[in-house]
Design a protein around this motif. Structure first.
Motif, PDB file in Angstrom:
ATOM      1  N   TRP A   1       0.811  -1.214   0.000  1.00 36.54           N
ATOM      2  CA  TRP A   1       0.000   0.000   0.000  1.00 36.54           C
ATOM      3  C   TRP A   1       0.852   1.276   0.000  1.00 36.54           C
ATOM      4  CZ3 TRP A   1       0.199   3.884   3.609  1.00 36.54           C
ATOM      5  CH2 TRP A   1       0.905   3.610   4.788  1.00 36.54           C
TER       6      TRP A   1
ATOM      7  N   TRP B   1      -3.858   3.581  -3.795  1.00 34.49           N
ATOM      8  CA  TRP B   1      -4.143   2.357  -3.043  1.00 34.49           C
ATOM      9  C   TRP B   1      -5.611   1.970  -3.148  1.00 34.49           C
ATOM     10  CZ3 TRP B   1      -3.324  -2.159  -1.575  1.00 34.49           C
ATOM     11  CH2 TRP B   1      -3.898  -2.741  -0.441  1.00 34.49           C
TER      12      TRP B   1
ATOM     13  N   LYS C   1      -7.025  -1.711  -4.582  1.00 29.12           N
ATOM     14  CA  LYS C   1      -8.021  -2.551  -3.901  1.00 29.12           C
ATOM     15  C   LYS C   1      -9.215  -2.823  -4.807  1.00 29.12           C
ATOM     16  CE  LYS C   1      -8.373   0.075  -0.179  1.00 29.12           C
ATOM     17  NZ  LYS C   1      -8.843   0.529   1.154  1.00 29.12           N
TER      18      LYS C   1
ATOM     19  N   TRP D   1      -6.408  -6.190   2.542  1.00 30.27           N
ATOM     20  CA  TRP D   1      -6.962  -4.833   2.552  1.00 30.27           C
ATOM     21  C   TRP D   1      -7.368  -4.400   3.961  1.00 30.27           C
ATOM     22  CZ3 TRP D   1     -11.902  -5.421  -0.979  1.00 30.27           C
ATOM     23  CH2 TRP D   1     -12.695  -6.466  -0.523  1.00 30.27           C
TER      24      TRP D   1
ATOM     25  N   ASP E   1      -6.648  -2.245   6.195  1.00 29.32           N
ATOM     26  CA  ASP E   1      -5.902  -1.003   6.408  1.00 29.32           C
ATOM     27  C   ASP E   1      -6.516  -0.096   7.478  1.00 29.32           C
ATOM     28  OD1 ASP E   1      -8.125  -0.076   5.009  1.00 29.32           O
ATOM     29  OD2 ASP E   1      -7.011   0.235   3.141  1.00 29.32           O
TER      30      ASP E   1
ATOM     31  N   GLY F   1      -1.448  -4.959   1.015  1.00 29.60           N
ATOM     32  CA  GLY F   1      -1.056  -4.847  -0.380  1.00 29.60           C
ATOM     33  C   GLY F   1      -1.479  -6.107  -1.109  1.00 29.60           C
TER      34      GLY F   1
END
Length: 529
Positions: free
Chosen positions: A29, A332, A336, A457, A459, A488
């Motif tokens: 990411w 990013w 995704k 994902w 995050d 990532g």
């Protein structure tokens, strides 16, 4: 010892001679890794060992369940892309060949994405210098003025260069509009197809195939009309009903069979997910035998709607042939979305490929057809070519490259990756989006390659930005490996014996083709003797 005995012996040893993960590609990411390769051999491979406690996520591979083969990722070689690339070749030949190699080299283990599926407009699109078809002489129903050389020569020149790098390239051609005189608008820009020209248009498409053949291009698939439910007067578009496309496709199929193109597919629809239960279903009801399948675009609806078509016609192929990003979006977030909807999600819902729009443009999304409204915010290509003779690749490249590494043939002329079964468990199973593949071998005694494409994902686990790596166990043939996936996209692979010894014969006939002088027999990394 005969080959079957060797294979069975290898299968018996498999739990003891544990498989190892040696090869990893990662795009993170924060861009600290960008399609970055790590070779864990020979000192630090990830071993499959006796099962223990599962990780926060647990991927369970079921290679007894196999689905469709995936035949490549890629983009469209528009007139604009060919112009941009041709100019780069003239200005900086070394940079040109470096870019093509990075995009298209499909050699096993190469430092490249190995993009292997290209779509080419027949005549003008919204990314052309001007509006043209291959026969713009009004009323020329005999097509005596058909001229494939209306295509800018740099399209075929760049295509030849790509083909020199990638020997497994699939080429898919489709018009953005029939000649304007076949439509009620009298122009290629917008309007509706006139049914009285169905047979003429089928012959026009046959001549397109013959024209590409005359340029040394073998076409994998042809479409009848790009986005047949779209009429936009600012660039080449055309509304063609499902019944009209069925009539054209039926005639074209006979013409192709009678003129040496029986092995070329006709792919229908070429439009958005949101009408998956409408136009494509009617097309199959009217002309199922003429079409190998249908293709979808990403601009409306959801990738899961591909399943609606697959449920209705499970024997028909699904392709995902167009999607574009736009300049100014979040890097990013795009990665995704692309993984969820195209490069993991597409195959998850039965697609044999997934393509972006333009291969190359400049940093302003140019050149475009003058006056077109198709990309209000500039469309972003896979690769940006700068005026100073340099280039860079965009998020589209990294998403596609990660997926492509998992499906490319292991052997020259060998099978492509085939989607296999898996499940994801554990307390943070929602944090991973996964696709699993098995790649067969030309020699059935060689070990199969298994690949995972994994999007982490996770995050914002607590609603605030806080990217979290996920320790994950991978369960395979009663063995277990452990890997911590960074936030990532990660692609990894390992090898294992072909316990079933079914070899190439279990793959589709179109899945592989040996070329003269290529045995394809190689020793896989990680094989123990």
């Amino acid at each position: 010892m005969n080959p079957r005995t060797i294979a069975l012996f290898a299968g018996l040893l498999a739990p003891a001679a544990a498989q190892q993960i040696w090869d990893i590609w990662a795009t993170t990411w924060d861009r600290s890794s960008l399609f970055t390769y790590s070779n864990l051999a020979p000192n630090s491979p990830i071993n499959f060992v006796s099962p223990g406690a599962i990780g926060a996520a647990d991927i369970v591979i079921d290679d007894s369940s196999t689905y469709q083969s995936v035949w490549g990722f890629g983009a469209s070689l528009t007139d604009s892309s060919a112009t941009i690339l041709s100019n780069l070749k003239s200005q900086n030949s070394g940079a040109y060949w470096d870019l093509l190699d990075y995009l298209f080299n499909a050699t096993d283990g190469a430092n490249s994405a190995g993009l292997s599926y290209i779509r080419i407009p027949l005549g003008a699109s919204d990314f052309s210098a001007s509006v043209y078809s291959y026969d713009d002489v009004s009323g020329d129903t005999s097509l005596s003025n058909f001229d494939i050389d209306k295509t800018p020569s740099n399209v075929f020149d760049v295509l030849d260069d790509i083909k020199s790098i990638n020997k497994v390239l699939r080429i898919h051609i489709v018009p953005w509009s029939p000649p304007g005189w076949m439509k009620d608008s009298g122009t290629m820009n917008g309007g509706t197809f006139l049914s009285q020209y169905s047979t003429v248009y089928a012959n026009y498409l046959l001549k397109c195939l013959q024209g590409f053949q005359s340029k040394g291009v073998s076409v994998y698939a042809i479409g009848i009309q790009n986005e047949p439910e779209n009429s936009n007067p600012s660039y080449p578009t055309c509304e063609i009903s499902a019944s009209q496309e069925a009539e054209i496709g039926t005639t074209l199929r006979t013409l192709m069979n009678d003129n040496g193109f029986s092995g070329t597919k006709i792919v229908g629809y070429e439009h958005n997910w949101n009408d998956a239960e409408g136009y494509p279903i009617q097309l199959m009801e009217d002309a199922e035998s003429a079409f190998s399948g249908v293709s979808f675009h990403c601009y409306s609806g959801n990738v899961s709607e591909q399943q609606d078509f697959h449920t209705a016609y499970p024997s028909k192929e699904i392709y995902l042939t167009e999607c574009t990003g736009t300049y100014g979006s979040d890097w990013w977030s795009d990665i995704k979305w692309y993984m969820e909807n195209l490069f993991i999600g597409g195959p998850q819902y039965n697609s044999h490929n997934a393509l972006m729009w333009n291969i190359a443009l400049d940093g302003n999304g140019q050149p475009m057809l003058p006056g077109t409204t198709s990309c209000g915010t500039p469309c972003r290509p896979v690769a940006t070519v700068n005026s100073n003779g340099t280039w860079s690749v965009n998020q589209e490249f990294y998403a596609m490259g990660q997926a492509s590494k998992a499906i490319l043939p292991r052997d020259a002329g060998g099978p492509w990756g085939k989607r296999i079964g898996f499940s994801v468990g554990g307390s943070i199973n929602w944090g991973l989006k996964v696709m699993a593949y098995m790649t067969g071998r030309v020699n059935p005694t060689d070990w199969l390659r298994y690949s995972l494409v994994v999007l982490n994902w996770d995050d914002s686990p607590d609603g605030t930005w806080n990217p979290q790596p996920i320790q994950t166990t991978i369960e395979f043939r009663e063995m277990q490996a452990t890997y911590t996936f960074p936030v990532g996209v990660t692609t990894l692979w390992w090898y294992a014996p072909n316990d079933t010894f079914t070899g190439v014969s279990e793959y589709e006939e179109t899945d592989w083709k040996m070329r003269p002088g290529e045995s394809g027999q190689q020793i896989p990394m990680g094989m123990l003797y």
